[in-house]
Design a protein around this motif. Sequence first.
Motif, short mmCIF file in Angstrom:
data_model
loop_
_atom_site.label_atom_id
_atom_site.label_comp_id
_atom_site.label_asym_id
_atom_site.label_seq_id
_atom_site.Cartn_x
_atom_site.Cartn_y
_atom_site.Cartn_z
N ALA A 275 0.82 -1.20 0.00
CA ALA A 275 0.00 0.00 0.00
C ALA A 275 0.86 1.26 0.00
CB ALA A 275 -0.93 0.00 1.20
N ILE A 276 1.93 1.24 0.77
CA ILE A 276 2.81 2.40 0.88
C ILE A 276 3.63 2.59 -0.39
CG2 ILE A 276 4.85 3.30 2.07
CD1 ILE A 276 3.69 1.97 4.63
N SER A 277 4.14 1.49 -0.94
CA SER A 277 5.02 1.59 -2.11
C SER A 277 4.28 2.07 -3.34
CB SER A 277 5.65 0.23 -2.40
OG SER A 277 4.69 -0.68 -2.92
N GLY A 278 2.98 1.76 -3.41
CA GLY A 278 2.23 2.14 -4.60
C GLY A 278 2.51 1.24 -5.78
N SER A 279 3.21 0.11 -5.54
CA SER A 279 3.51 -0.81 -6.64
C SER A 279 2.23 -1.34 -7.27
CB SER A 279 4.37 -1.97 -6.14
OG SER A 279 3.73 -2.69 -5.11
N PRO B 250 -6.29 16.88 1.82
CA PRO B 250 -5.24 17.91 1.96
C PRO B 250 -4.14 17.48 2.92
CG PRO B 250 -7.15 18.47 3.30
CD PRO B 250 -7.53 17.24 2.51
N ASN B 251 -4.31 16.31 3.55
CA ASN B 251 -3.33 15.84 4.54
C ASN B 251 -2.21 15.01 3.94
OD1 ASN B 251 -4.89 17.02 6.62
ND2 ASN B 251 -6.24 15.22 6.64
N GLY B 252 -2.08 15.03 2.62
CA GLY B 252 -1.00 14.27 1.99
C GLY B 252 -1.46 12.90 1.54
N ARG B 253 -0.51 11.99 1.43
CA ARG B 253 -0.79 10.67 0.89
C ARG B 253 -1.81 9.93 1.75
NH1 ARG B 253 3.33 5.99 -1.08
NH2 ARG B 253 1.75 4.85 -2.24
N THR B 254 -2.76 9.28 1.07
CA THR B 254 -3.84 8.58 1.76
C THR B 254 -3.89 7.12 1.35
OG1 THR B 254 -5.16 10.63 1.74
CG2 THR B 254 -6.32 8.57 2.20
N ILE B 255 -4.06 6.24 2.33
CA ILE B 255 -4.35 4.84 2.08
C ILE B 255 -5.81 4.62 2.42
CG2 ILE B 255 -3.69 2.46 2.56
CD1 ILE B 255 -1.37 4.22 1.52
N TRP B 256 -6.64 4.39 1.42
CA TRP B 256 -8.05 4.10 1.66
C TRP B 256 -8.19 2.67 2.13
CZ3 TRP B 256 -10.62 6.08 -3.52
CH2 TRP B 256 -10.38 7.46 -3.64
N CYS B 257 -8.98 2.44 3.15
CA CYS B 257 -9.18 1.09 3.70
C CYS B 257 -10.68 0.79 3.73
CB CYS B 257 -8.59 1.00 5.11
SG CYS B 257 -8.83 -0.61 5.89
N HIS C 248 -3.89 11.21 -7.92
CA HIS C 248 -3.61 11.97 -6.70
C HIS C 248 -2.12 12.24 -6.59
CE1 HIS C 248 -7.50 10.69 -4.37
NE2 HIS C 248 -7.75 11.38 -5.45
N GLU C 249 -1.79 13.38 -6.06
CA GLU C 249 -0.39 13.74 -5.84
C GLU C 249 -0.20 14.19 -4.41
OE1 GLU C 249 3.31 13.71 -6.21
OE2 GLU C 249 2.12 13.17 -7.98
N PRO C 250 0.50 13.41 -3.56
CA PRO C 250 1.09 12.11 -3.89
C PRO C 250 0.02 11.04 -4.09
CG PRO C 250 1.28 12.54 -1.55
CD PRO C 250 0.73 13.80 -2.15
N ARG C 251 0.39 9.97 -4.78
CA ARG C 251 -0.57 8.93 -5.13
C ARG C 251 -1.19 8.27 -3.90
NH1 ARG C 251 1.60 5.38 -10.27
NH2 ARG C 251 1.57 7.06 -11.80
N SER C 252 -2.47 7.98 -4.03
CA SER C 252 -3.17 7.24 -2.99
C SER C 252 -3.20 5.76 -3.36
CB SER C 252 -4.61 7.76 -2.83
OG SER C 252 -4.61 9.11 -2.45
N SER C 253 -3.57 4.92 -2.42
CA SER C 253 -3.78 3.50 -2.73
C SER C 253 -4.98 3.00 -1.93
CB SER C 253 -2.53 2.67 -2.44
OG SER C 253 -2.18 2.75 -1.08
N LEU C 254 -5.48 1.84 -2.32
CA LEU C 254 -6.72 1.32 -1.77
C LEU C 254 -6.51 -0.11 -1.28
CD1 LEU C 254 -9.86 1.30 -1.44
CD2 LEU C 254 -10.00 0.71 -3.86
N VAL C 255 -6.96 -0.38 -0.06
CA VAL C 255 -6.87 -1.72 0.51
C VAL C 255 -8.28 -2.21 0.84
CG1 VAL C 255 -5.99 -3.15 2.39
CG2 VAL C 255 -4.59 -1.27 1.50
N PHE C 256 -8.67 -3.34 0.24
CA PHE C 256 -9.91 -4.01 0.60
C PHE C 256 -9.56 -5.09 1.62
CE2 PHE C 256 -11.04 -2.71 -3.80
CZ PHE C 256 -12.24 -2.04 -3.55
N LEU C 257 -10.25 -5.12 2.74
CA LEU C 257 -10.08 -6.18 3.72
C LEU C 257 -11.14 -7.24 3.47
CD1 LEU C 257 -9.35 -4.13 6.99
CD2 LEU C 257 -7.73 -5.06 5.33
#
Length: 215
Positions: free
Chosen positions: A18-22, A73-80, A113-122
């Motif tokens: 999620a952090i790497s954005g790979s 506006p808080n920077g990079r986001t990981i959506w969960c 998004h800048e910086p890029r966001s990513s998405l995690v489905f649980l």
Amino acid sequence: MPGPELQSGWLDDVAAVAISGSSPITLAVCQDLHGVQQAREWLQSAIPSLTKAHVEEVPASSLRVRLQAPPSPNGRTIWCVYDAAEGSSEELQARWQEFNLLRDQLTGTLRSHEPRSSLVFLTTVTRMPEISRHAPDLLAVAQVITVSEEPFVVDPRDTLMVDSFRQASSELEARYGLSTSELARRLLDREPTGVPEPDLSRWRSLAGALREVLE
């Protein structure tokens, strides 16, 4: 042999992807809903401690609305999406069919998004066959990490699931002009594959999930 981007790992592997954005989209496959809750709590505390990012929890029912909102506006986001595996079979079908249709919009939004966001489905192991049937296109671009010591394996009798995983493998074979068996041979012989990350990781995971079908 190697095998949607599918691998066995731990919660720190989920965070790392999620952090790497790979991969813009990750499915963290937990053993049960208790494991989902543990993953939810762990990601909330671990990701901010590992990088300058924060976790935004998004209910499955609100994902389409979240797509239309401006970047945080808080920077990079990981959506969960923490409740992606909950509900009846009918609810799960409707939810993941919608996610499947949103695939391109999801990946496009996350990458814009800048910086890029990513998405995690649980999700959970028991709901993965249903999810695979209802969202094959989404799984074709996602990183799937089974949070367990045992790697996820596709049941050869589940033809719809086998087809969805084969579709993802076929897309990679066509992209790189290489068969999965030849990729496995090159990896075994430590030869260059010409396949960059994260596609190499996706391909290995796909083949791993299909290993009982390919044997």
